[in-house]
Design a protein around this motif. Structure first.
Motif, PDB file in Angstrom:
ATOM      1  N   GLY A  26      52.969 -11.919  15.418  1.00 30.26           N
ATOM      2  CA  GLY A  26      53.358 -11.676  16.803  1.00 30.26           C
ATOM      3  C   GLY A  26      52.715 -12.622  17.793  1.00 30.26           C
ATOM      4  O   GLY A  26      52.935 -12.526  18.991  1.00 30.26           O
ATOM      5  N   LYS A  27      51.904 -13.581  17.296  1.00 35.02           N
ATOM      6  CA  LYS A  27      51.244 -14.542  18.190  1.00 35.02           C
ATOM      7  C   LYS A  27      52.174 -15.730  18.411  1.00 35.02           C
ATOM      8  O   LYS A  27      52.230 -16.649  17.591  1.00 35.02           O
ATOM      9  N   ILE A  28      52.935 -15.670  19.490  1.00 31.08           N
ATOM     10  CA  ILE A  28      53.894 -16.755  19.726  1.00 31.08           C
ATOM     11  C   ILE A  28      53.361 -17.801  20.699  1.00 31.08           C
ATOM     12  O   ILE A  28      53.958 -18.861  20.856  1.00 31.08           O
ATOM     13  N   GLU A  29      52.250 -17.515  21.373  1.00 31.54           N
ATOM     14  CA  GLU A  29      51.619 -18.546  22.194  1.00 31.54           C
ATOM     15  C   GLU A  29      50.740 -19.412  21.303  1.00 31.54           C
ATOM     16  O   GLU A  29      50.294 -18.991  20.248  1.00 31.54           O
ATOM     17  N   GLY A  30      50.462 -20.635  21.764  1.00 31.84           N
ATOM     18  CA  GLY A  30      49.531 -21.483  21.037  1.00 31.84           C
ATOM     19  C   GLY A  30      50.109 -22.837  20.679  1.00 31.84           C
ATOM     20  O   GLY A  30      51.084 -23.303  21.275  1.00 31.84           O
ATOM     21  N   GLY A  84      50.909 -19.010  10.474  1.00 33.49           N
ATOM     22  CA  GLY A  84      49.883 -18.183   9.858  1.00 33.49           C
ATOM     23  C   GLY A  84      48.480 -18.680  10.043  1.00 33.49           C
ATOM     24  O   GLY A  84      47.552 -18.267   9.366  1.00 33.49           O
ATOM     25  N   GLY A  85      48.282 -19.657  10.960  1.00 32.35           N
ATOM     26  CA  GLY A  85      46.947 -20.186  11.172  1.00 32.35           C
ATOM     27  C   GLY A  85      46.558 -21.236  10.139  1.00 32.35           C
ATOM     28  O   GLY A  85      45.547 -21.895  10.260  1.00 32.35           O
ATOM     29  N   GLU A  86      47.419 -21.438   9.088  1.00 29.61           N
ATOM     30  CA  GLU A  86      47.050 -22.418   8.074  1.00 29.61           C
ATOM     31  C   GLU A  86      47.315 -23.817   8.595  1.00 29.61           C
ATOM     32  O   GLU A  86      48.120 -24.020   9.494  1.00 29.61           O
ATOM     33  N   ARG A 127      42.829 -24.233  15.565  1.00 29.34           N
ATOM     34  CA  ARG A 127      42.228 -22.943  15.955  1.00 29.34           C
ATOM     35  C   ARG A 127      43.144 -22.169  16.905  1.00 29.34           C
ATOM     36  O   ARG A 127      43.021 -20.957  17.045  1.00 29.34           O
ATOM     37  N   TYR A 128      44.050 -22.902  17.549  1.00 22.05           N
ATOM     38  CA  TYR A 128      44.949 -22.277  18.520  1.00 22.05           C
ATOM     39  C   TYR A 128      46.390 -22.223  18.004  1.00 22.05           C
ATOM     40  O   TYR A 128      47.326 -22.066  18.786  1.00 22.05           O
ATOM     41  N   ALA A 129      46.564 -22.322  16.677  1.00 21.93           N
ATOM     42  CA  ALA A 129      47.909 -22.372  16.099  1.00 21.93           C
ATOM     43  C   ALA A 129      48.669 -21.075  16.339  1.00 21.93           C
ATOM     44  O   ALA A 129      48.103 -19.982  16.288  1.00 21.93           O
ATOM     45  N   MET A 130      49.949 -21.226  16.609  1.00 26.32           N
ATOM     46  CA  MET A 130      50.835 -20.061  16.704  1.00 26.32           C
ATOM     47  C   MET A 130      50.847 -19.337  15.363  1.00 26.32           C
ATOM     48  O   MET A 130      50.673 -19.946  14.319  1.00 26.32           O
ATOM     49  N   ASP A 131      51.124 -18.049  15.417  1.00 22.74           N
ATOM     50  CA  ASP A 131      51.266 -17.254  14.194  1.00 22.74           C
ATOM     51  C   ASP A 131      52.359 -16.208  14.436  1.00 22.74           C
ATOM     52  O   ASP A 131      52.067 -15.035  14.645  1.00 22.74           O
ATOM     53  N   PRO A 132      53.633 -16.672  14.428  1.00 21.01           N
ATOM     54  CA  PRO A 132      54.727 -15.751  14.765  1.00 21.01           C
ATOM     55  C   PRO A 132      54.761 -14.512  13.880  1.00 21.01           C
ATOM     56  O   PRO A 132      55.153 -13.439  14.328  1.00 21.01           O
ATOM     57  N   ALA A 133      54.321 -14.638  12.625  1.00 17.40           N
ATOM     58  CA  ALA A 133      54.361 -13.485  11.707  1.00 17.40           C
ATOM     59  C   ALA A 133      53.508 -12.336  12.224  1.00 17.40           C
ATOM     60  O   ALA A 133      53.808 -11.169  11.992  1.00 17.40           O
ATOM     61  N   HIS A 141      51.341 -21.377  26.619  1.00 12.52           N
ATOM     62  CA  HIS A 141      50.747 -20.063  26.860  1.00 12.52           C
ATOM     63  C   HIS A 141      51.154 -19.566  28.246  1.00 12.52           C
ATOM     64  O   HIS A 141      51.551 -20.338  29.121  1.00 12.52           O
ATOM     65  N   VAL A 142      51.028 -18.270  28.444  1.00  4.88           N
ATOM     66  CA  VAL A 142      51.301 -17.650  29.738  1.00  4.88           C
ATOM     67  C   VAL A 142      50.147 -17.949  30.700  1.00  4.88           C
ATOM     68  O   VAL A 142      48.990 -17.910  30.316  1.00  4.88           O
ATOM     69  N   VAL A 143      50.482 -18.243  31.959  1.00  5.67           N
ATOM     70  CA  VAL A 143      49.460 -18.509  32.980  1.00  5.67           C
ATOM     71  C   VAL A 143      49.442 -17.423  34.062  1.00  5.67           C
ATOM     72  O   VAL A 143      48.459 -17.255  34.762  1.00  5.67           O
ATOM     73  N   ALA A 144      50.536 -16.705  34.212  1.00  5.87           N
ATOM     74  CA  ALA A 144      50.623 -15.618  35.203  1.00  5.87           C
ATOM     75  C   ALA A 144      51.783 -14.707  34.794  1.00  5.87           C
ATOM     76  O   ALA A 144      52.691 -15.147  34.087  1.00  5.87           O
TER      77      ALA A 144
END
Length: 333
Positions: free
Chosen positions: A108-112, A2-4, A100-106, A133-136
Protein backbone atom coordinates in the motif's frame (compact mmCIF):
# COMPACT_ATOMS: atom_id res chain seq x y z
CA UNK A 1 9.11 -3.22 -5.65
CA UNK A 2 8.80 -4.54 -2.16
CA UNK A 3 11.75 -2.45 -1.03
CA UNK A 4 14.14 -4.82 -2.85
CA UNK A 5 16.91 -3.42 -5.04
CA UNK A 6 15.85 -2.99 -8.65
CA UNK A 7 17.79 -1.72 -11.64
CA UNK A 8 16.87 1.91 -12.17
CA UNK A 9 16.97 3.60 -15.56
CA UNK A 10 19.66 5.86 -14.08
CA UNK A 11 21.92 2.83 -13.48
CA UNK A 12 20.98 1.22 -16.78
CA UNK A 13 21.86 4.38 -18.73
CA UNK A 14 25.39 4.33 -17.34
CA UNK A 15 26.07 0.80 -18.58
CA UNK A 16 24.74 0.33 -22.10
CA UNK A 17 25.30 1.43 -25.67
CA UNK A 18 22.02 0.39 -27.27
CA UNK A 19 18.44 0.56 -26.12
CA UNK A 20 17.07 -2.68 -24.60
CA UNK A 21 14.07 -3.98 -26.62
CA UNK A 22 11.58 -3.48 -23.77
CA UNK A 23 12.12 0.29 -24.11
CA UNK A 24 11.66 0.42 -27.92
CA UNK A 25 8.19 1.78 -28.68
CA UNK A 26 6.03 0.53 -31.53
CA UNK A 27 6.51 2.47 -34.75
CA UNK A 28 3.38 4.61 -34.36
CA UNK A 29 4.61 5.64 -30.91
CA UNK A 30 8.25 6.46 -31.66
CA UNK A 31 8.94 10.18 -31.26
CA UNK A 32 11.54 10.18 -34.05
CA UNK A 33 8.81 9.22 -36.52
CA UNK A 34 5.75 10.93 -35.02
CA UNK A 35 6.87 14.40 -33.84
CA UNK A 36 5.53 17.08 -36.18
CA UNK A 37 8.38 18.81 -38.02
CA UNK A 38 6.40 20.85 -40.54
CA UNK A 39 7.05 24.43 -41.54
CA UNK A 40 4.50 26.13 -39.28
CA UNK A 41 4.60 24.49 -35.85
CA UNK A 42 2.09 26.14 -33.49
CA UNK A 43 3.32 27.03 -30.02
CA UNK A 44 1.36 26.30 -26.87
CA UNK A 45 0.20 29.64 -25.41
CA UNK A 46 2.53 31.53 -23.08
CA UNK A 47 0.44 33.76 -20.80
CA UNK A 48 1.84 36.73 -18.90
CA UNK A 49 -0.09 36.94 -15.63
CA UNK A 50 0.90 40.58 -15.17
CA UNK A 51 -1.03 41.68 -18.27
CA UNK A 52 -4.71 42.74 -18.30
CA UNK A 53 -7.08 40.10 -19.63
CA UNK A 54 -4.79 37.15 -18.96
CA UNK A 55 -7.65 35.12 -17.43
CA UNK A 56 -9.59 35.09 -20.70
CA UNK A 57 -6.45 33.89 -22.51
CA UNK A 58 -6.08 31.07 -19.96
CA UNK A 59 -9.66 29.98 -20.57
CA UNK A 60 -9.13 30.03 -24.34
CA UNK A 61 -5.95 27.96 -23.99
CA UNK A 62 -7.75 25.46 -21.73
CA UNK A 63 -10.40 25.02 -24.43
CA UNK A 64 -8.05 24.82 -27.40
CA UNK A 65 -4.88 23.19 -26.03
CA UNK A 66 -5.55 21.88 -22.52
CA UNK A 67 -2.13 23.33 -21.69
CA UNK A 68 -0.49 26.72 -21.33
CA UNK A 69 2.67 28.24 -19.85
CA UNK A 70 2.55 31.11 -17.37
CA UNK A 71 5.15 33.79 -16.70
CA UNK A 72 5.06 36.53 -14.06
CA UNK A 73 3.15 34.00 -11.97
CA UNK A 74 4.37 35.27 -8.60
CA UNK A 75 6.33 32.15 -7.62
CA UNK A 76 9.80 33.40 -6.62
CA UNK A 77 12.60 32.13 -8.82
CA UNK A 78 14.58 31.33 -5.65
CA UNK A 79 11.83 28.95 -4.47
CA UNK A 80 11.83 27.18 -7.84
CA UNK A 81 15.63 26.98 -7.90
CA UNK A 82 15.72 25.47 -4.41
CA UNK A 83 13.06 22.88 -5.34
CA UNK A 84 15.22 21.91 -8.32
CA UNK A 85 18.41 21.84 -6.25
CA UNK A 86 17.06 19.38 -3.68
CA UNK A 87 15.52 17.26 -6.45
CA UNK A 88 18.84 16.96 -8.25
CA UNK A 89 20.48 16.18 -4.91
CA UNK A 90 18.06 13.29 -4.34
CA UNK A 91 18.97 11.65 -7.65
CA UNK A 92 22.67 12.18 -6.90
CA UNK A 93 22.35 10.02 -3.76
CA UNK A 94 23.87 6.51 -3.82
CA UNK A 95 21.49 3.81 -5.07
CA UNK A 96 21.26 2.19 -1.63
CA UNK A 97 20.18 5.50 -0.11
CA UNK A 98 17.50 6.10 -2.76
CA UNK A 99 16.27 2.52 -2.28
CA UNK A 100 15.45 3.32 1.35
CA UNK A 101 12.55 5.34 -0.05
CA UNK A 102 11.40 2.77 -2.64
CA UNK A 103 7.71 2.44 -3.36
CA UNK A 104 6.08 -0.77 -2.19
CA UNK A 105 2.64 -0.97 -3.84
CA UNK A 106 2.05 -4.48 -2.45
CA UNK A 107 2.01 -3.03 1.06
CA UNK A 108 0.00 0.00 0.00
CA UNK A 109 3.04 2.31 -0.04
CA UNK A 110 2.56 4.14 -3.31
CA UNK A 111 4.63 7.20 -2.44
CA UNK A 112 8.40 7.10 -2.81
CA UNK A 113 11.14 6.28 -5.29
CA UNK A 114 10.55 4.10 -8.32
CA UNK A 115 11.22 3.35 -11.94
CA UNK A 116 7.70 2.99 -13.30
CA UNK A 117 4.15 3.25 -12.03
CA UNK A 118 2.92 0.61 -14.46
CA UNK A 119 3.78 -0.98 -17.80
CA UNK A 120 1.68 0.20 -20.70
CA UNK A 121 -0.69 -2.03 -22.65
CA UNK A 122 2.14 -3.28 -24.89
CA UNK A 123 4.26 -4.17 -21.86
CA UNK A 124 6.79 -1.47 -22.75
CA UNK A 125 8.90 0.38 -20.20
CA UNK A 126 9.52 4.12 -20.17
CA UNK A 127 12.93 5.81 -19.82
CA UNK A 128 12.21 7.40 -16.49
CA UNK A 129 12.90 7.17 -12.76
CA UNK A 130 10.81 9.19 -10.32
CA UNK A 131 10.24 10.16 -6.72
CA UNK A 132 6.94 11.44 -5.41
CA UNK A 133 5.02 12.17 -2.24
CA UNK A 134 2.14 14.21 -0.84
CA UNK A 135 3.06 17.72 0.37
CA UNK A 136 -0.38 18.95 1.54
CA UNK A 137 -2.73 18.92 3.36
CA UNK A 138 -0.76 18.19 6.56
CA UNK A 139 -2.92 15.27 7.68
CA UNK A 140 -2.10 13.35 4.48
CA UNK A 141 1.68 13.93 4.58
CA UNK A 142 3.99 11.03 5.46
CA UNK A 143 7.41 12.51 6.21
CA UNK A 144 8.86 8.99 6.51
CA UNK A 145 9.08 8.87 2.70
CA UNK A 146 10.88 12.23 2.48
CA UNK A 147 14.71 11.98 2.30
CA UNK A 148 15.98 12.83 5.76
CA UNK A 149 19.65 13.10 4.81
CA UNK A 150 19.19 15.96 2.32
CA UNK A 151 19.69 19.37 3.87
CA UNK A 152 16.83 21.71 3.01
CA UNK A 153 14.64 19.11 1.27
CA UNK A 154 11.60 19.52 3.53
CA UNK A 155 11.86 23.30 3.70
CA UNK A 156 12.17 23.62 -0.10
CA UNK A 157 9.13 21.42 -0.76
CA UNK A 158 6.96 23.06 1.88
CA UNK A 159 7.77 26.59 0.72
CA UNK A 160 7.18 25.73 -2.94
CA UNK A 161 3.87 24.07 -2.03
CA UNK A 162 2.66 27.24 -0.33
CA UNK A 163 3.23 29.12 -3.58
CA UNK A 164 1.44 26.36 -5.50
CA UNK A 165 -1.58 26.60 -3.19
CA UNK A 166 -1.83 30.32 -3.89
CA UNK A 167 -1.30 29.91 -7.65
CA UNK A 168 -3.83 27.06 -7.86
CA UNK A 169 -6.52 29.24 -6.25
CA UNK A 170 -5.80 31.92 -8.84
CA UNK A 171 -5.88 29.45 -11.75
CA UNK A 172 -9.15 27.93 -10.50
CA UNK A 173 -10.68 31.40 -10.21
CA UNK A 174 -9.88 32.45 -13.78
CA UNK A 175 -10.83 29.07 -15.25
CA UNK A 176 -14.17 29.22 -13.37
CA UNK A 177 -14.89 32.73 -14.66
CA UNK A 178 -14.00 31.52 -18.17
CA UNK A 179 -16.91 29.08 -17.93
CA UNK A 180 -19.33 31.82 -16.90
CA UNK A 181 -19.35 30.60 -13.28
CA UNK A 182 -18.61 32.30 -9.97
CA UNK A 183 -14.87 32.67 -9.37
CA UNK A 184 -14.96 30.26 -6.42
CA UNK A 185 -16.84 27.49 -8.27
CA UNK A 186 -13.86 25.23 -9.00
CA UNK A 187 -12.21 25.62 -5.62
CA UNK A 188 -15.46 24.67 -3.91
CA UNK A 189 -16.15 21.73 -6.23
CA UNK A 190 -12.66 20.28 -5.75
CA UNK A 191 -12.53 20.35 -1.96
CA UNK A 192 -11.31 23.81 -0.94
CA UNK A 193 -8.69 23.50 1.80
CA UNK A 194 -8.83 19.71 1.45
CA UNK A 195 -7.10 19.79 -1.95
CA UNK A 196 -4.24 17.30 -2.14
CA UNK A 197 -0.87 18.43 -3.53
CA UNK A 198 1.51 15.71 -4.77
CA UNK A 199 5.07 16.65 -5.71
CA UNK A 200 6.81 14.41 -8.23
CA UNK A 201 10.36 14.54 -9.57
CA UNK A 202 10.90 12.93 -12.98
CA UNK A 203 14.44 11.90 -13.90
CA UNK A 204 15.24 11.04 -17.54
CA UNK A 205 18.92 10.14 -17.94
CA UNK A 206 20.75 10.36 -21.28
CA UNK A 207 19.47 7.68 -23.67
CA UNK A 208 21.48 6.00 -26.46
CA UNK A 209 18.56 6.00 -28.94
CA UNK A 210 16.09 8.69 -27.85
CA UNK A 211 14.18 8.61 -31.13
CA UNK A 212 12.89 5.09 -30.32
CA UNK A 213 11.61 5.51 -26.77
CA UNK A 214 9.63 7.78 -24.45
CA UNK A 215 10.22 9.12 -20.96
CA UNK A 216 6.50 9.04 -20.25
CA UNK A 217 3.93 7.37 -22.53
CA UNK A 218 0.93 9.35 -23.86
CA UNK A 219 -1.63 10.08 -21.13
CA UNK A 220 -3.87 12.70 -19.57
CA UNK A 221 -3.44 13.53 -15.89
CA UNK A 222 -6.10 12.26 -13.46
CA UNK A 223 -5.74 15.44 -11.39
CA UNK A 224 -7.66 18.71 -11.58
CA UNK A 225 -4.57 20.35 -12.96
CA UNK A 226 -0.82 19.89 -12.90
CA UNK A 227 1.76 22.69 -12.57
CA UNK A 228 5.15 21.62 -13.91
CA UNK A 229 8.66 23.03 -13.60
CA UNK A 230 10.93 21.73 -16.40
CA UNK A 231 14.68 21.94 -16.62
CA UNK A 232 16.19 23.41 -19.78
CA UNK A 233 16.27 20.11 -21.72
CA UNK A 234 13.41 19.96 -24.25
CA UNK A 235 11.05 17.03 -23.82
CA UNK A 236 7.35 17.76 -23.24
CA UNK A 237 5.08 17.05 -26.22
CA UNK A 238 1.38 17.84 -26.65
CA UNK A 239 -1.13 16.10 -28.93
CA UNK A 240 -3.34 18.55 -30.83
CA UNK A 241 -5.30 18.25 -34.07
CA UNK A 242 -3.91 14.78 -34.73
CA UNK A 243 -0.23 15.77 -34.34
CA UNK A 244 2.46 15.66 -31.65
CA UNK A 245 3.99 19.10 -31.04
CA UNK A 246 6.88 20.05 -28.79
CA UNK A 247 6.00 22.46 -25.99
CA UNK A 248 9.07 24.65 -26.23
CA UNK A 249 11.09 25.46 -23.13
CA UNK A 250 10.42 28.99 -21.85
CA UNK A 251 12.80 30.21 -19.12
CA UNK A 252 11.05 31.01 -15.80
CA UNK A 253 7.69 29.69 -17.06
CA UNK A 254 5.52 27.18 -15.25
CA UNK A 255 3.59 24.73 -17.45
CA UNK A 256 -0.08 24.19 -16.55
CA UNK A 257 -1.80 20.98 -17.68
CA UNK A 258 -5.59 20.74 -17.57
CA UNK A 259 -6.41 17.37 -15.98
CA UNK A 260 -9.32 14.96 -16.21
CA UNK A 261 -11.24 16.44 -13.26
CA UNK A 262 -11.43 19.92 -14.81
CA UNK A 263 -12.55 18.39 -18.12
CA UNK A 264 -15.31 16.55 -16.21
CA UNK A 265 -16.27 19.62 -14.14
CA UNK A 266 -16.48 21.78 -17.29
CA UNK A 267 -18.58 19.11 -19.07
CA UNK A 268 -15.93 18.93 -21.77
CA UNK A 269 -15.53 22.67 -22.39
CA UNK A 270 -11.93 22.47 -21.16
CA UNK A 271 -9.80 19.63 -22.49
CA UNK A 272 -7.46 17.42 -20.45
CA UNK A 273 -4.21 17.54 -22.41
CA UNK A 274 -2.87 14.33 -23.97
CA UNK A 275 0.90 14.58 -23.54
CA UNK A 276 4.09 12.54 -23.54
CA UNK A 277 7.77 13.07 -22.80
CA UNK A 278 10.81 12.52 -25.00
CA UNK A 279 14.40 12.04 -23.81
CA UNK A 280 17.83 13.28 -24.87
CA UNK A 281 20.97 11.52 -26.06
CA UNK A 282 23.49 13.70 -24.22
CA UNK A 283 21.64 15.41 -21.39
CA UNK A 284 19.58 14.48 -18.34
CA UNK A 285 16.09 15.90 -18.46
CA UNK A 286 14.25 16.51 -15.19
CA UNK A 287 10.84 17.89 -14.37
CA UNK A 288 8.94 18.72 -11.18
CA UNK A 289 5.17 18.30 -11.69
CA UNK A 290 2.83 19.23 -8.84
CA UNK A 291 -0.46 17.32 -9.15
CA UNK A 292 -3.47 19.02 -7.58
CA UNK A 293 -6.15 16.47 -6.70
CA UNK A 294 -9.54 16.45 -4.96
CA UNK A 295 -9.79 14.41 -1.74
CA UNK A 296 -10.51 10.77 -2.56
CA UNK A 297 -14.02 10.74 -1.08
CA UNK A 298 -15.12 13.84 -2.98
CA UNK A 299 -17.63 13.31 -5.79
CA UNK A 300 -16.69 15.18 -8.99
CA UNK A 301 -19.10 15.62 -11.89
CA UNK A 302 -20.12 18.27 -14.43
CA UNK A 303 -21.14 21.56 -12.80
CA UNK A 304 -24.95 21.76 -12.81
CA UNK A 305 -24.95 25.15 -14.58
CA UNK A 306 -22.99 23.62 -17.47
CA UNK A 307 -25.50 20.82 -18.05
CA UNK A 308 -28.44 21.84 -20.25
CA UNK A 309 -30.83 20.25 -22.73
CA UNK A 310 -28.54 21.41 -25.53
CA UNK A 311 -25.43 20.22 -23.65
CA UNK A 312 -26.32 17.14 -21.56
CA UNK A 313 -23.85 15.66 -19.06
CA UNK A 314 -20.98 13.96 -20.89
CA UNK A 315 -19.46 12.39 -17.76
CA UNK A 316 -20.70 10.42 -14.76
CA UNK A 317 -20.21 11.95 -11.32
CA UNK A 318 -18.07 9.72 -9.11
CA UNK A 319 -15.79 9.78 -6.10
CA UNK A 320 -12.28 10.78 -7.09
CA UNK A 321 -10.82 7.60 -5.54
CA UNK A 322 -13.20 5.51 -7.70
CA UNK A 323 -12.16 7.49 -10.78
CA UNK A 324 -8.49 6.83 -9.94
CA UNK A 325 -9.14 3.12 -9.49
CA UNK A 326 -10.88 2.87 -12.87
CA UNK A 327 -8.19 4.83 -14.72
CA UNK A 328 -5.19 3.08 -13.14
CA UNK A 329 -6.72 -0.35 -13.77
CA UNK A 330 -8.03 0.62 -17.22
CA UNK A 331 -11.63 -0.15 -16.25
CA UNK A 332 -14.72 1.39 -17.86
CA UNK A 333 -15.51 4.86 -16.52
Amino acid sequence: MGGETHLSVQELAASLGALPPEFVRSEQDQPGATTYRGAAVPDAPVIDMSEPGFGARMAAAAREWGLFQVVNHGVPSAAVAELQRVGRAFFALPTEEKERYAMDPASGKIEGYGTKLQRDLEGKKTWNDFFFHVVAPPEKVDHAVWPRSLAGYREANEEYCRHMQRLTRELFEHLSLGLGLHGSAMAEAFGGDGLVFLQKINFYPPCPQPELTLGVAPHTDMSTLTVLVPNEVQGLQVFKDGQWYEAKYVPDALIVHIGDQIEIFSNGAYKAVLHRTTVNKEKTRMSWPMFVEPPGELVVGPHPKLVTEESPAKYKAKKYKDYQHCKINKLPM
